[in-house]
Write a protein that holds these residues in place. Structure first.
Motif, short mmCIF file in Angstrom:
data_model
loop_
_atom_site.label_atom_id
_atom_site.label_comp_id
_atom_site.label_asym_id
_atom_site.label_seq_id
_atom_site.Cartn_x
_atom_site.Cartn_y
_atom_site.Cartn_z
N GLY A 1 0.78 -1.23 0.00
CA GLY A 1 0.00 0.00 0.00
C GLY A 1 0.81 1.28 0.00
O GLY A 1 0.26 2.37 0.11
N SER A 2 2.13 1.17 -0.15
CA SER A 2 2.97 2.37 -0.09
C SER A 2 3.14 3.06 -1.45
O SER A 2 3.70 4.15 -1.52
CB SER A 2 4.36 2.02 0.47
OG SER A 2 5.00 1.05 -0.34
N GLY A 3 2.67 2.43 -2.52
CA GLY A 3 2.75 3.06 -3.84
C GLY A 3 3.69 2.36 -4.81
O GLY A 3 4.04 2.92 -5.85
N LYS A 4 4.08 1.11 -4.51
CA LYS A 4 5.02 0.39 -5.38
C LYS A 4 4.42 0.15 -6.77
O LYS A 4 5.09 0.33 -7.79
CB LYS A 4 5.41 -0.95 -4.74
CG LYS A 4 6.09 -0.82 -3.39
CD LYS A 4 6.66 -2.14 -2.90
CE LYS A 4 5.63 -3.25 -2.78
NZ LYS A 4 4.58 -2.93 -1.79
N SER A 5 3.16 -0.29 -6.81
CA SER A 5 2.52 -0.55 -8.11
C SER A 5 2.36 0.72 -8.91
O SER A 5 2.50 0.72 -10.14
CB SER A 5 1.15 -1.23 -7.90
OG SER A 5 1.31 -2.53 -7.36
N THR A 6 2.05 1.83 -8.25
CA THR A 6 1.95 3.11 -8.95
C THR A 6 3.30 3.47 -9.57
O THR A 6 3.36 3.95 -10.72
CB THR A 6 1.50 4.21 -7.98
OG1 THR A 6 0.20 3.90 -7.48
CG2 THR A 6 1.46 5.56 -8.67
N TRP B 1 12.02 -5.09 -10.42
CA TRP B 1 11.20 -6.02 -9.64
C TRP B 1 10.65 -5.28 -8.43
O TRP B 1 11.39 -4.59 -7.72
CB TRP B 1 12.08 -7.19 -9.22
CG TRP B 1 11.41 -8.33 -8.51
CD1 TRP B 1 10.69 -8.29 -7.35
CD2 TRP B 1 11.45 -9.71 -8.91
NE1 TRP B 1 10.28 -9.55 -7.00
CE2 TRP B 1 10.72 -10.44 -7.93
CE3 TRP B 1 12.02 -10.40 -9.97
CZ2 TRP B 1 10.56 -11.82 -8.00
CZ3 TRP B 1 11.85 -11.78 -10.04
CH2 TRP B 1 11.12 -12.48 -9.06
N ILE B 2 9.36 -5.43 -8.17
CA ILE B 2 8.72 -4.82 -7.01
C ILE B 2 8.40 -5.91 -6.00
O ILE B 2 7.85 -6.96 -6.36
CB ILE B 2 7.40 -4.12 -7.42
CG1 ILE B 2 7.69 -2.99 -8.41
CG2 ILE B 2 6.67 -3.59 -6.20
CD1 ILE B 2 8.42 -1.82 -7.85
N THR B 3 8.74 -5.69 -4.73
CA THR B 3 8.47 -6.71 -3.72
C THR B 3 8.34 -6.05 -2.34
O THR B 3 8.72 -4.90 -2.14
CB THR B 3 9.58 -7.77 -3.68
OG1 THR B 3 9.24 -8.82 -2.77
CG2 THR B 3 10.91 -7.16 -3.22
N ASN B 4 7.78 -6.82 -1.40
CA ASN B 4 7.79 -6.38 0.00
C ASN B 4 8.65 -7.31 0.85
O ASN B 4 8.58 -7.28 2.08
CB ASN B 4 6.36 -6.33 0.57
CG ASN B 4 5.62 -7.64 0.39
OD1 ASN B 4 6.23 -8.69 0.20
ND2 ASN B 4 4.29 -7.59 0.45
N ASP B 5 9.48 -8.13 0.20
CA ASP B 5 10.32 -9.13 0.87
C ASP B 5 11.79 -8.73 0.77
O ASP B 5 12.40 -8.85 -0.30
CB ASP B 5 10.08 -10.49 0.21
CG ASP B 5 10.82 -11.62 0.93
OD1 ASP B 5 11.73 -11.33 1.73
OD2 ASP B 5 10.50 -12.79 0.68
N PRO B 6 12.41 -8.27 1.86
CA PRO B 6 13.82 -7.87 1.81
C PRO B 6 14.76 -9.00 1.39
O PRO B 6 15.73 -8.77 0.66
CB PRO B 6 14.12 -7.41 3.25
CG PRO B 6 12.79 -7.02 3.80
CD PRO B 6 11.81 -7.96 3.18
N ASP B 7 14.49 -10.23 1.85
CA ASP B 7 15.36 -11.35 1.49
C ASP B 7 15.31 -11.63 -0.01
O ASP B 7 16.34 -11.91 -0.64
CB ASP B 7 14.93 -12.60 2.26
CG ASP B 7 15.31 -12.54 3.73
OD1 ASP B 7 15.89 -11.51 4.14
OD2 ASP B 7 15.02 -13.49 4.47
#
Length: 306
Positions: free
Chosen positions: A43-48, A192-198
């Motif tokens: 929800g922080s705007g990555k897809s935008t 690449w967009i992700t919410n996974d740091p690893d």
């Protein structure tokens, strides 16, 4: 010159009176052949952000370019892989990929297009499933079809919007390795967009945090100077990996902590006194028309003989 560049981009949604600002002052530069991962909260705007590059949305201000040309809309030079696969359910694996190939390479003969389709089916190891419909495939296989369809267009840039978020951990690891292998073979530029740091540190040349400010903005890029090919088992014991992981997570958590709202609330006790239920006589409260209230207590002064 960078292949992709965004300068001072702002983006929001909604009417002027009810507008929600999503991204502010976005500056991003990606070189040809580079593998860049953007990491941020949901929800922080990555897809935008990725849609600014794909051409699905335009910045309210600022500019986004590819090869020095302003991005005005989608094009075959940018292939986008969505979270939800976006396969046509009535077409087979082969037909879903051929749909993209036939659109992009109209000047080719049918034999050339068929050979090209088969090349990418084999690349993602789905030769045995070429004639199956999406409903007959697992989630991981569907995602491989989506990747193959996008790569078959020979895009300059491969854009992946949290492509593995719906997969189980084991399938996710397998697809991560396969996409990494494909990238090394083709040297396609990847965002690449992700919410996974690893996941980010396993795959990327550079990791860029999307800070959850309001609106969001990009933090300082992190160079991932880990030797390739990378093995996740080895990385878990690599001091440099641990250092980068700690730095990335701390950056995101610190930014999130600064955004916690702080409010001051004045609390008042209710104007009701508790009942004493320890004796039978206390049940007299049942005959009253309402509860005892603090405001009903009247202060009286009495004289007491010494």
């Amino acid at each position: 010159m960078p292949l992709i560049e965004i300068k001072s981009a702002f983006k929001g949604y909604g009417s002027p009176g009810l507008r929600t600002e999503v991204l502010k002052n976005i500056n991003l530069s990606i070189e040809e052949g580079e593998f860049v991962v953007i990491v941020g909260y949901s929800g922080s705007g990555k897809s935008t952000l990725i849609n600014l590059i794909s051409g699905l949305v335009k910045p309210d201000s600022g500019v986004a370019t590819i090869s020095g040309e302003i991005i005005t809309g989608p094009g075959p030079d940018r292939g986008l892989v969505f979270q939800n696969y976006s396969l046509l359910p009535w077409l087979t694996v082969e037909e879903n990929i051929a749909l993209a190939v036939d659109e992009v390479f109209r000047g080719w003969t049918p034999a050339q297009r068929k050979e090209h389709v088969q090349k990418y089916i084999d690349m993602v190891k789905l030769g045995h499933a070429a004639h199956k419909l999406p409903k007959e495939l697992s989630g991981g296989m569907r995602q491989r079809v989506a990747v193959a369809r996008t790569l078959s267009m020979n895009p300059k840039v491969l854009l992946l919007d949290e492509p593995l978020s719906a997969l189980d951990a084991l399938t996710r690891a397998t697809i991560q390795d396969e996409i990494s292998d494909i990238w090394r073979q083709n040297l396609t530029t990847v965002l690449w967009i992700t919410n996974d740091p690893d996941e980010a540190l396993l795959l990327a040349d550079r990791v860029i945090p999307l800070l959850p400010t309001s609106p969001a903005t990009l933090g300082e890029p992190m160079l991932v100077d880990l030797e390739r090919p990378r093995d996740r088992k080895t990385l878990n014991h690599d001091p440099r990996f641990k250092q980068l992981r700690s730095q990335l997570i701390s950056t995101l958590l610190d930014a999130k902590g600064r955004m916690k709202p702080k409010t001051s609330v004045k609390l008042s006790l209710p104007d009701i006194l508790p009942e004493d239920l320890t004796t039978v006589n206390s049940l007299r409260f049942l005959s009253r028309t309402g509860p005892r209230r603090r405001s009903d207590n009247k202060r009286e002064e009495v004289e007491v003989a010494a």
